[in-house]
Design a protein around this motif. Structure first.
Motif, PDB file in Angstrom:
ATOM      1  N   ASP A 150      80.803  54.513  81.647  1.00 27.22           N
ATOM      2  CA  ASP A 150      80.388  55.909  81.498  1.00 27.22           C
ATOM      3  C   ASP A 150      79.236  56.042  80.495  1.00 27.22           C
ATOM      4  O   ASP A 150      78.281  56.775  80.732  1.00 27.22           O
ATOM      5  N   ALA A 151      79.334  55.320  79.379  1.00 23.47           N
ATOM      6  CA  ALA A 151      78.275  55.385  78.364  1.00 23.47           C
ATOM      7  C   ALA A 151      76.963  54.839  78.914  1.00 23.47           C
ATOM      8  O   ALA A 151      75.901  55.453  78.741  1.00 23.47           O
ATOM      9  N   VAL A 152      77.026  53.705  79.598  1.00 22.76           N
ATOM     10  CA  VAL A 152      75.804  53.117  80.161  1.00 22.76           C
ATOM     11  C   VAL A 152      75.228  54.023  81.243  1.00 22.76           C
ATOM     12  O   VAL A 152      74.005  54.190  81.340  1.00 22.76           O
ATOM     13  N   GLY A 153      76.080  54.629  82.057  1.00 26.84           N
ATOM     14  CA  GLY A 153      75.601  55.557  83.075  1.00 26.84           C
ATOM     15  C   GLY A 153      74.811  56.708  82.470  1.00 26.84           C
ATOM     16  O   GLY A 153      73.746  57.082  82.967  1.00 26.84           O
ATOM     17  N   LEU A 162      71.599  62.557  72.651  1.00 23.99           N
ATOM     18  CA  LEU A 162      72.699  61.938  73.385  1.00 23.99           C
ATOM     19  C   LEU A 162      72.606  60.416  73.308  1.00 23.99           C
ATOM     20  O   LEU A 162      73.608  59.728  73.058  1.00 23.99           O
ATOM     21  N   VAL A 163      71.407  59.869  73.493  1.00 25.06           N
ATOM     22  CA  VAL A 163      71.199  58.421  73.382  1.00 25.06           C
ATOM     23  C   VAL A 163      71.593  57.947  71.987  1.00 25.06           C
ATOM     24  O   VAL A 163      72.293  56.942  71.827  1.00 25.06           O
ATOM     25  N   GLU A 164      71.165  58.679  70.968  1.00 27.16           N
ATOM     26  CA  GLU A 164      71.485  58.321  69.587  1.00 27.16           C
ATOM     27  C   GLU A 164      72.997  58.334  69.340  1.00 27.16           C
ATOM     28  O   GLU A 164      73.521  57.495  68.616  1.00 27.16           O
ATOM     29  N   ALA A 165      73.695  59.279  69.956  1.00 28.80           N
ATOM     30  CA  ALA A 165      75.143  59.386  69.773  1.00 28.80           C
ATOM     31  C   ALA A 165      75.903  58.278  70.508  1.00 28.80           C
ATOM     32  O   ALA A 165      76.914  57.779  70.006  1.00 28.80           O
ATOM     33  N   LEU A 166      75.429  57.879  71.683  1.00 29.14           N
ATOM     34  CA  LEU A 166      76.148  56.898  72.500  1.00 29.14           C
ATOM     35  C   LEU A 166      75.849  55.453  72.125  1.00 29.14           C
ATOM     36  O   LEU A 166      76.731  54.601  72.178  1.00 29.14           O
ATOM     37  N   ALA A 167      74.614  55.176  71.783  1.00 27.61           N
ATOM     38  CA  ALA A 167      74.190  53.790  71.552  1.00 27.61           C
ATOM     39  C   ALA A 167      74.527  53.357  70.130  1.00 27.61           C
ATOM     40  O   ALA A 167      74.513  54.158  69.198  1.00 27.61           O
ATOM     41  N   SER A 168      74.817  52.071  69.975  1.00 33.76           N
ATOM     42  CA  SER A 168      74.987  51.506  68.642  1.00 33.76           C
ATOM     43  C   SER A 168      73.661  51.542  67.896  1.00 33.76           C
ATOM     44  O   SER A 168      73.613  51.711  66.684  1.00 33.76           O
ATOM     45  N   LEU A 212      75.790  45.007  75.244  1.00 32.96           N
ATOM     46  CA  LEU A 212      75.186  45.419  76.504  1.00 32.96           C
ATOM     47  C   LEU A 212      73.908  46.170  76.147  1.00 32.96           C
ATOM     48  O   LEU A 212      73.944  47.104  75.347  1.00 32.96           O
ATOM     49  N   ARG A 213      72.798  45.720  76.701  1.00 33.59           N
ATOM     50  CA  ARG A 213      71.490  46.295  76.384  1.00 33.59           C
ATOM     51  C   ARG A 213      70.913  46.963  77.630  1.00 33.59           C
ATOM     52  O   ARG A 213      70.949  46.401  78.715  1.00 33.59           O
ATOM     53  N   VAL A 214      70.362  48.156  77.435  1.00 33.17           N
ATOM     54  CA  VAL A 214      69.684  48.901  78.491  1.00 33.17           C
ATOM     55  C   VAL A 214      68.223  49.041  78.078  1.00 33.17           C
ATOM     56  O   VAL A 214      67.933  49.593  77.012  1.00 33.17           O
ATOM     57  N   ASP A 215      67.310  48.523  78.898  1.00 38.10           N
ATOM     58  CA  ASP A 215      65.873  48.666  78.668  1.00 38.10           C
ATOM     59  C   ASP A 215      65.273  49.447  79.830  1.00 38.10           C
ATOM     60  O   ASP A 215      65.474  49.067  80.993  1.00 38.10           O
ATOM     61  N   VAL A 216      64.553  50.508  79.513  1.00 41.01           N
ATOM     62  CA  VAL A 216      63.813  51.255  80.527  1.00 41.01           C
ATOM     63  C   VAL A 216      62.353  51.238  80.103  1.00 41.01           C
ATOM     64  O   VAL A 216      62.008  51.685  79.007  1.00 41.01           O
ATOM     65  N   SER A 217      61.505  50.700  80.970  1.00 38.77           N
ATOM     66  CA  SER A 217      60.085  50.526  80.664  1.00 38.77           C
ATOM     67  C   SER A 217      59.241  51.382  81.593  1.00 38.77           C
ATOM     68  O   SER A 217      59.536  51.503  82.784  1.00 38.77           O
TER      69      SER A 217
END
Length: 145
Positions: free
Chosen positions: A51-54, A117-123, A87-92
């Motif tokens: 859910d977080a990654v989505g 939201l990104v700041e709250a979910l991501a480490s 788990l790393r998510v990269d969007v370029s």
């Protein structure tokens, strides 16, 4: 005198990379394929990590097609998964001059909450230069072993 050799368990990093058209449809497809890939990596649909990654992919891909779009250029999604570690998510995208920054929106603003939201979910998250052109927005989740 020799020191004893300690062996660390091997870590297999799994990687998924795909380019998508810089359209709202491409952003939706990026999210769907990311969740499908996580399920193949045994991070099932509906789990906390999935859910977080989505949400992270949805927001970063939407930003790439809204703010980082260059006509005729795609955006790229890369997932890197080290089981039990990260788990790393990269969007370029190809628009390097437009750097995202979280801004507190007003109560009546229709947008501007995505990076909060990104700041709250991501480490942790960061914006990196992409060679030869563009930028990469990276969000990482630390995973419990």
């Amino acid at each position: 005198m020799t020191s004893p050799v300690t062996r660390e368990p091997a870590v297999t990093v799994r990687v998924f990379t795909q380019r998508f058209s810089s359209t709202p449809r491409g952003a939706r497809l990026a999210r769907r394929l990311a969740l499908h890939q996580l399920d193949r990596w045994r991070l099932p649909y509906g789990s906390e990590t999935s859910d977080a990654v989505g949400l992270l992919v949805a927001e970063l891909a939407a930003n790439a097609v809204t703010h980082g779009r260059v006509p005729g250029r795609d955006f790229e999604l890369t997932l890197s998964y080290a089981p039990g570690l990260r788990l790393r998510v990269d969007v370029s995208d190809t628009r390097g001059e437009r750097r995202p920054a979280p801004v507190a929106p007003g109560p009546l603003d229709e947008g501007g909450r995505g990076l909060l939201l990104v700041e709250a979910l991501a480490s942790r998250w960061a914006v990196l230069d992409r060679v030869p052109v563009g930028k990469t927005v990276r969000a990482e989740l630390d995973l419990a072993p």
